[in-house]
Design a protein around this motif. Structure first.
Motif, short mmCIF file in Angstrom:
data_model
loop_
_atom_site.label_atom_id
_atom_site.label_comp_id
_atom_site.label_asym_id
_atom_site.label_seq_id
_atom_site.Cartn_x
_atom_site.Cartn_y
_atom_site.Cartn_z
N PRO A 166 0.87 -1.07 0.07
CA PRO A 166 0.18 -0.05 0.13
C PRO A 166 0.71 1.29 -0.06
N ALA A 167 2.17 1.15 0.31
CA ALA A 167 2.98 2.37 0.08
C ALA A 167 2.87 3.05 -1.18
N GLU A 168 3.48 4.20 -1.43
CA GLU A 168 3.80 4.70 -2.52
C GLU A 168 4.15 3.85 -3.69
N PRO A 169 3.48 4.13 -5.10
CA PRO A 169 4.03 3.09 -5.97
C PRO A 169 5.34 3.58 -6.54
N PHE A 170 6.43 2.52 -6.68
CA PHE A 170 7.88 2.90 -7.28
C PHE A 170 7.78 3.99 -8.33
N TRP A 171 6.82 4.24 -9.31
CA TRP A 171 7.16 5.00 -10.08
C TRP A 171 6.77 6.36 -9.81
N ASP B 37 16.53 5.65 -13.30
CA ASP B 37 17.86 5.23 -13.16
C ASP B 37 17.94 4.28 -11.65
N GLU B 38 16.88 4.45 -10.92
CA GLU B 38 16.75 3.63 -9.73
C GLU B 38 15.99 2.51 -9.82
N MET B 39 15.22 2.25 -10.81
CA MET B 39 14.26 1.17 -10.93
C MET B 39 14.81 -0.22 -11.28
N PHE B 40 14.44 -1.26 -10.57
CA PHE B 40 15.00 -2.55 -10.89
C PHE B 40 14.39 -2.91 -12.12
N ALA B 41 15.17 -4.08 -12.90
CA ALA B 41 14.57 -4.35 -14.08
C ALA B 41 13.12 -4.63 -14.30
N LEU C 78 15.00 1.29 -24.83
CA LEU C 78 15.07 2.48 -23.99
C LEU C 78 15.86 2.32 -22.56
N THR C 79 16.41 3.50 -22.33
CA THR C 79 17.46 3.26 -21.36
C THR C 79 17.13 4.73 -20.44
N PRO C 80 17.48 4.71 -19.10
CA PRO C 80 17.01 5.93 -18.34
C PRO C 80 18.40 7.31 -19.06
N THR C 81 19.11 6.67 -19.47
CA THR C 81 19.92 7.85 -20.29
C THR C 81 19.37 8.25 -21.48
N LEU D 60 6.68 10.36 -19.00
CA LEU D 60 5.96 10.82 -18.16
C LEU D 60 6.59 10.65 -16.75
N VAL D 61 7.21 9.59 -16.41
CA VAL D 61 8.14 9.50 -15.03
C VAL D 61 9.25 10.34 -15.26
N ASN D 62 10.00 10.27 -16.36
CA ASN D 62 11.22 11.21 -16.71
C ASN D 62 10.83 12.65 -16.33
N GLU D 63 9.60 13.09 -16.97
CA GLU D 63 9.29 14.52 -16.67
C GLU D 63 8.53 14.62 -15.59
N GLY D 64 8.58 13.68 -14.49
CA GLY D 64 7.98 14.26 -13.15
C GLY D 64 6.42 13.81 -13.05
N HIS D 65 5.59 13.22 -14.06
CA HIS D 65 4.15 13.32 -13.88
C HIS D 65 3.88 11.90 -13.68
#
Length: 157
Positions: free
Chosen positions: A15-20, A26-30, A88-91, A107-112
């Motif tokens: 129930p915690a905040e979702p990972f995204w 660049d902090e995400m697991f595969a 696609l890569t974090p870079t 979206l995640v990269n842009e903070g949405h």
């Protein structure tokens, strides 16, 4: 598809905040990284780069895109079989201008946050299609396209 199902189950159990919302790309697991793909199939459609540098999006699918599923038919080997396929890569995500505006990586990269129809939010991999946000039923195989310029689309409409 197993990545998304595991991530949906993991999100439902935690129930915690979702990972995204809490991690940068660049902090995400595969498994987290792979589950961000909503299965819209739009990134696997051909684009046309115009002489002025602008892009036109088409409804013409890469030969490896399974149109009913909106997933690559051979994801593990896609870059070996299709030399212009981009991993696609974090870079590179911040520099790829052809990702759809609804793409979770973008979206995640842009903070949405992710939209309601994203499978990680809805818990159902079919909501992206039901919401009309995928290429399902709107894309055509490359072998049937002919002149690709006849198939330019505006996905925002």
């Amino acid at each position: 598809m197993t990545f998304i199902r595991r991530a949906i189950a993991k999100a439902a159990a935690n129930p915690a905040e979702p990972f995204w919302r809490t991690k940068k790309l660049d902090e995400m697991f595969a498994d987290e990284w792979e589950s961000l793909c909503d299965g819209c199939g739009k990134c696997c459609l051909h684009k046309i780069e115009n002489t002025d540098g602008t892009l036109d999006f088409t409804r013409v699918a890469c030969p490896m895109l399974n149109l009913p599923e909106c997933r690559c038919s051979d994801y593990p080997n896609r870059t070996r079989k299709m030399h212009d396929c981009v991993t696609l890569t974090p870079t590179n995500v911040p520099h790829i201008d052809w990702l759809p505006s609804t793409c979770a990586y973008r979206l995640v990269n842009e903070g949405h946050d992710l939209p309601w129809w994203h499978p990680l939010v809805s818990g159902d991999p079919e909501t992206v299609h039901a919401a009309g946000m995928s290429a399902r039923g709107r894309a055509i195989p490359e072998r049937h396209a002919g002149n690709i310029e006849r198939h330019v689309v505006d996905w925002s409409a």
